[in-house]
Design a protein around this motif. Structure first.
Motif, PDB file in Angstrom:
ATOM      1  N   VAL A 136       0.832  -1.204   0.000  1.00  0.00           N
ATOM      2  CA  VAL A 136       0.000   0.000   0.000  1.00  0.00           C
ATOM      3  C   VAL A 136       0.864   1.251   0.000  1.00  0.00           C
ATOM      4  CG1 VAL A 136      -1.612   1.346   1.393  1.00  0.00           C
ATOM      5  CG2 VAL A 136      -2.018  -1.081   1.036  1.00  0.00           C
ATOM      6  N   PHE A 157       2.322   1.744  -3.401  1.00  0.00           N
ATOM      7  CA  PHE A 157       1.278   2.165  -4.336  1.00  0.00           C
ATOM      8  C   PHE A 157       0.921   3.636  -4.121  1.00  0.00           C
ATOM      9  CE2 PHE A 157      -3.180   2.737  -5.497  1.00  0.00           C
ATOM     10  CZ  PHE A 157      -3.191   2.222  -6.787  1.00  0.00           C
ATOM     11  N   ILE A 158       0.813   4.059  -2.856  1.00  0.00           N
ATOM     12  CA  ILE A 158       0.459   5.441  -2.557  1.00  0.00           C
ATOM     13  C   ILE A 158       1.553   6.395  -3.031  1.00  0.00           C
ATOM     14  CG2 ILE A 158       0.127   7.067  -0.648  1.00  0.00           C
ATOM     15  CD1 ILE A 158      -1.408   4.935   0.819  1.00  0.00           C
ATOM     16  N   PHE A 209      -5.994  -0.253  -6.145  1.00  0.00           N
ATOM     17  CA  PHE A 209      -5.813  -0.232  -4.691  1.00  0.00           C
ATOM     18  C   PHE A 209      -6.660  -1.322  -4.026  1.00  0.00           C
ATOM     19  CE2 PHE A 209      -6.891   1.331  -0.453  1.00  0.00           C
ATOM     20  CZ  PHE A 209      -5.633   1.592   0.053  1.00  0.00           C
TER      21      PHE A 209
END
Length: 548
Positions: A396, A399-400, A481
């Motif tokens: 995560v 990805f962010i 996501f």
């Protein structure tokens, strides 16, 4: 009957000793990763940390509620006084009209300034509150009137010529409340230079006493309101914005006598805060000890892997030894201790940093309640959320970071292109808030509708900009996501079905000793090495008996 060679016998004993040491390490690691109930059955150790966390949650929550109620009275008093000052000192002020409160004529500027000076001189007669002027000894503190303007300048918009000195001069005038004068009477010594004028500022101090606490048998506080009224002409656009702000200092009243109120309530509150500090220090020490113990076990496990398998332990296994829940509790304890100390100083009127104290106490309480999830995670039906979040966190974050770069690029582009034509794109902060709302499907139609049609090129660009942003982030990035979370959830479910994933879990799965087997109590009382020696002696004695 063949005699067993001493060297072979020694090798067998050595191999058996190594195996017993490995098994002992497995038990130590397995015991470390047990939950409090399993540790109680394994060694009879009472879950003191669990009990302490439950007690801490209760008392920290009570502390937060009490501070919130007290802070609410302070905030209400400050906000209502700010509203009072706006109605008293700003001419023709209407509630909620501060954003559009402006002056457009020179005569109106002088009228508003005269009005402020007149109202300041009549403050003690017109206010319905307990407001008074500040005194410095036996004399009153004067009102300060200052104007800032460019040093020299000749501006001729008609011929498009100007000559100006960029240095800024400040000219001030003091007005005492006992003998207030009209501004027009002071024209000779104080004249506004509108062509070069940057701002005009009124500054004065008003004192008040908050009597709300008397109802709760608490001592009232004395407030010093530093009122600053600014006539902002920096833009020189023909619109002079007027703003009123207050800076508040809270002090203990010097001389007071309140029937039915005493400082007993304050002393009890301070003692309760001291109890919370002691509880958090104890929790901090216990969790720090557990973290240190986990690091030592990690080093022992790393050494074992290097010696027996010759390979390094991956970071994913090393992180398992450092519990994130303990780190969270340590952080929450630190924040709560700092917040409690600030709260005690506020209660004793040493400090007045309500906002700073609120941040520490609020964040600390939030982390304390989040830490409760750790104990709910011991039940498999509640554990799925925690395990999924922990497993998905690295992916995560990566990805962010990638999505954040695209988001920032849209922020800069929207700010520079659409900003002059759309209220929500005037600053980078409002652009980010607007785009984040669009991602969540909020305020979408007004964002499209409020775009001004002054420039057809920018209007077309805004449509392409908004449509591509919504399509990219809602239909692609958010879907990816969700896919990351879903894949992590499937991996966690596979792990719950009994398939060991990491090398550490495979190493621990060999140990089949149950918590109530009694093996862990033996290791606690005698130690692993001592029990291993006893086992070797017993085996050696049985071997000699069989040979005989």
């Amino acid at each position: 009957m063949e005699e067993t060679s001493p060297s072979i016998l020694w090798e067998d004993q050595r191999a058996q000793s190594i195996e017993e040491k490995v098994e002992c390490l497995r038990r130590k690691l397995k015991y470390y990763f047990m939950n409090p109930c399993e540790k109680y059955h394994a060694r009879g150790r009472k879950p003191w940390k669990l009990v302490l966390q439950i007690v801490k949650i209760a008392i920290v929550t009570i502390q937060l509620v009490l501070f919130g109620l007290s802070n609410q009275m302070v905030v209400t008093f400050k906000e209502e006084n700010l509203m009072t000052f706006k109605h008293i000192f700003l001419k023709d002020y209407v509630d909620g009209g501060m954003d559009t409160y402006s002056i457009y004529k020179q005569a109106d500027v002088y009228d508003h300034m005269d009005y402020i000076i007149a109202q300041y001189g009549l403050l003690h007669n017109i206010t319905v509150g307990n407001h008074e002027y500040e005194k410095n000894g036996t004399s009153y503190t004067p009102l300060s009137l200052c104007q800032e303007f460019y040093r020299n300048g000749s501006i001729y918009p008609g011929t498009e010529t100007l000559e100006i000195d960029a240095h800024v001069d400040t000219e001030c005038l003091e007005v005492y409340p006992v003998t207030p004068l009209s501004l027009r009477d002071m024209f000779q010594s104080f004249e506004l230079h509108f062509k070069r004028l940057i701002s005009v500022t009124f500054t004065f101090v008003v004192k008040a006493i908050n009597l709300q606490t008397v109802r709760y048998r608490e001592l009232p506080d004395c407030y010093d309101f530093t009122v600053v009224i600014t006539f902002n002409n920096q833009a020189h656009s023909g619109r002079m914005k007027v703003d009123l702000e207050t800076d508040v200092d809270i002090n203990e009243c010097k001389d007071w006598k309140v029937t039915g109120a005493s400082a007993k309530q304050i002393y009890l509150t301070v003692m309760f805060d001291c109890l919370i500090v002691i509880t958090c220090i104890t929790s901090f020490a216990l969790c720090t000890r557990s973290v240190i113990k986990g690091i030592l076990l990690m080093l022992e496990y790393v050494q074992h892997c290097k010696v027996h398998s010759g390979k390094d332990v991956p970071w994913s296994d090393k992180i398992e030894f450092v519990s994130g829940w303990y780190i969270l509790i340590i952080v929450s304890d630190t924040l709560t201790i700092i917040g409690s100390i600030l709260k005690m100083e506020i209660q004793t009127k040493v400090l007045t940093s309500y906002d700073v104290c609120s941040i520490f106490l609020g964040t600390g309480t939030m982390f304390v309640w989040i830490g409760v999830i750790r104990y709910m995670g011991y039940f498999k039906k509640y554990n799925i959320l925690i395990v999924t979040l922990r497993a998905a966190l690295p992916n995560v974050i990566r990805f962010i970071c990638c999505a954040g770069i695209i988001y920032i690029s849209y922020c800069f582009c929207g700010w520079i292109v659409i900003g002059p034509y759309h209220e929500k794109f005037r600053t980078l902060n409002t652009v980010s808030e607007c785009l984040f709302s669009l991602i969540n499907g909020d305020d979408m139609f007004p964002t499209f509708k409020d775009m001004k049609h002054k420039s057809s090129l920018v209007w077309i660009f805004s449509r392409v900009y908004l449509y591509t942003f919504v399509s990219l982030f809602i239909y692609m990035i958010l879907s990816l996501f969700i896919t990351i979370i879903t894949d992590t959830y499937d991996t966690v479910k596979q792990q719950e079905n009994g398939v060991p994933i990491s090398d550490l879990q495979k190493f621990l799965s060999v140990c089949k000793d149950l918590p109530n087997s009694g093996v862990y109590r033996l290791e606690k009382s005698k130690g692993c090495l001592f029990s291993c020696c006893i086992n070797r002696c017993n085996d050696h004695q049985e071997m000699l008996t069989s040979e005989a």
